[in-house]
Motif scaffolding. Structure first.
Motif, short mmCIF file in Angstrom:
data_model
loop_
_atom_site.label_atom_id
_atom_site.label_comp_id
_atom_site.label_asym_id
_atom_site.label_seq_id
_atom_site.Cartn_x
_atom_site.Cartn_y
_atom_site.Cartn_z
N ARG A 149 0.87 -1.19 0.04
CA ARG A 149 -0.04 0.10 -0.14
C ARG A 149 0.92 1.25 -0.02
O ARG A 149 0.64 2.27 -0.66
CB ARG A 149 -1.08 0.00 1.14
CG ARG A 149 -2.19 -1.07 1.05
CD ARG A 149 -3.27 -0.90 1.91
NE ARG A 149 -4.09 -1.99 1.65
CZ ARG A 149 -5.45 -1.96 1.99
NH1 ARG A 149 -5.84 -1.04 2.84
NH2 ARG A 149 -6.33 -2.98 1.75
N LEU A 199 -0.35 6.14 -14.51
CA LEU A 199 -0.06 5.21 -13.39
C LEU A 199 0.55 3.94 -14.22
O LEU A 199 1.43 3.51 -13.27
CB LEU A 199 -1.72 4.85 -12.67
CG LEU A 199 -1.73 3.70 -11.91
CD1 LEU A 199 -0.67 3.87 -10.79
CD2 LEU A 199 -3.14 3.13 -11.54
N CYS A 256 -5.16 -4.59 -9.02
CA CYS A 256 -5.70 -3.95 -10.11
C CYS A 256 -6.17 -2.49 -9.41
O CYS A 256 -6.99 -2.67 -8.41
CB CYS A 256 -6.73 -4.88 -10.80
SG CYS A 256 -7.70 -4.08 -12.22
N VAL A 257 -5.96 -1.56 -10.24
CA VAL A 257 -6.74 -0.36 -10.04
C VAL A 257 -7.34 0.23 -11.01
O VAL A 257 -6.97 0.34 -12.19
CB VAL A 257 -5.47 0.82 -9.69
CG1 VAL A 257 -5.99 2.00 -9.38
CG2 VAL A 257 -4.14 0.47 -8.76
N LEU A 309 2.34 1.76 -3.62
CA LEU A 309 1.10 1.96 -4.41
C LEU A 309 0.63 3.32 -4.32
O LEU A 309 0.42 4.19 -5.13
CB LEU A 309 -0.19 1.03 -4.15
CG LEU A 309 -1.26 1.28 -5.12
CD1 LEU A 309 -0.73 0.96 -6.66
CD2 LEU A 309 -2.32 0.23 -4.94
N VAL A 349 -8.99 0.50 -5.63
CA VAL A 349 -7.85 -0.56 -5.68
C VAL A 349 -8.54 -1.98 -5.36
O VAL A 349 -9.16 -2.09 -4.32
CB VAL A 349 -6.78 -0.22 -4.53
CG1 VAL A 349 -5.64 -1.15 -4.43
CG2 VAL A 349 -6.15 1.18 -4.85
N LEU A 372 -0.02 6.03 -7.10
CA LEU A 372 -1.25 6.77 -7.39
C LEU A 372 -1.01 8.42 -7.25
O LEU A 372 -1.58 9.10 -8.06
CB LEU A 372 -2.05 6.55 -6.30
CG LEU A 372 -2.73 4.94 -6.31
CD1 LEU A 372 -3.52 4.81 -5.10
CD2 LEU A 372 -3.50 4.51 -7.88
N PHE A 413 -9.71 6.42 -7.80
CA PHE A 413 -9.18 5.07 -7.71
C PHE A 413 -10.04 4.06 -6.90
O PHE A 413 -10.44 4.59 -6.01
CB PHE A 413 -7.70 5.08 -7.37
CG PHE A 413 -6.94 6.19 -7.90
CD1 PHE A 413 -6.46 5.88 -9.53
CD2 PHE A 413 -6.50 7.34 -7.28
CE1 PHE A 413 -5.62 6.83 -9.85
CE2 PHE A 413 -5.75 8.45 -7.92
CZ PHE A 413 -5.25 7.94 -9.25
N GLU A 456 -7.86 -6.10 -4.77
CA GLU A 456 -6.94 -7.02 -4.30
C GLU A 456 -7.86 -8.17 -4.12
O GLU A 456 -8.94 -8.21 -3.71
CB GLU A 456 -6.08 -6.46 -3.09
CG GLU A 456 -5.65 -5.05 -3.10
CD GLU A 456 -4.83 -4.70 -1.88
OE1 GLU A 456 -3.57 -4.62 -1.74
OE2 GLU A 456 -5.43 -4.04 -0.83
#
Length: 192
Positions: free
Chosen positions: A30, A125, A96-97, A33, A56, A37, A54, A58
């Protein structure tokens, strides 16, 4: 003039998306990430509207989306191969975002410019992940354009849509280079 950044230019001249099907864990944590972002959110944004957000995805969330693709595909009359491919893009993704385009009312900024900004966020991104050493791929696909799927699976409001799914992880193998555009065929020079 800004100072030249030859490393950044070299990256842009050699960047290569990694197909989502060759990605595996680990994925960025995180904290890492959030850095990616942050880079993406520095995209061009006429009027400072932030016409994107966004989501996110998971672990269990990706498995849930893979499960929800099948009934959406059946409802739309998709062939089993198309359904399986869409399911695999979620089920096999380490992270995956979803970049969500959020249209904002603006007397100055047309909707199309807001769409371009959301697309710029997807590319930023993707490039941030690649520059940070991750494998990454920008996908959309039929499920991302189906209102029923995006509302049920992602909780999108009526004025929101998926600009892209950015899959991020560790590549299992380097992909082959692909043909690039012929610049002479697509460039026009105007000097008067």
């Amino acid at each position: 003039m800004p100072d030249p950044n030859p490393q950044a230019l070299d990256f842009l001249l050699t960047r290569r998306s990694r197909p989502a099907k060759i990605l595996q864990g680990p994925a960025p944590d995180r904290d890492r990430l959030m850095t990616l972002l942050t880079a993406a959110a520095r995209s061009p944004d006429h009027g400072k509207l932030e016409p994107w957000r966004f989501i996110v995805l998971e672990g269990a969330a990706l498995a849930r989306l893979a499960d929800e693709v099948a009934p959406a595909g059946e409802r739309l009359g998709k062939i089993p191969e198309d359904i399986a491919k869409a399911q695999a893009s979620f089920a096999n993704s380490p992270l995956c975002v979803a970049v969500i385009e959020v249209q904002k009312d603006s007397p100055k900024v047309p909707a199309i410019e807001q769409s371009y900004s959301a697309g710029a966020v997807c590319l930023a991104l993707l490039n941030a992940a690649l520059a940070d050493g991750w494998g990454a791929n920008w996908l959309s696909g039929w499920a991302s354009h189906d209102r029923g799927f995006v509302q049920a699976a992602l909780g999108l409001a009526e004025h929101e849509k998926v600009a892209g799914f950015i899959h991020i992880g560790t590549e299992r193998m380097a992909p082959p280079e692909r043909p690039r555009p012929d610049l002479d065929a697509i460039t026009t020079w105007v000097d008067e």
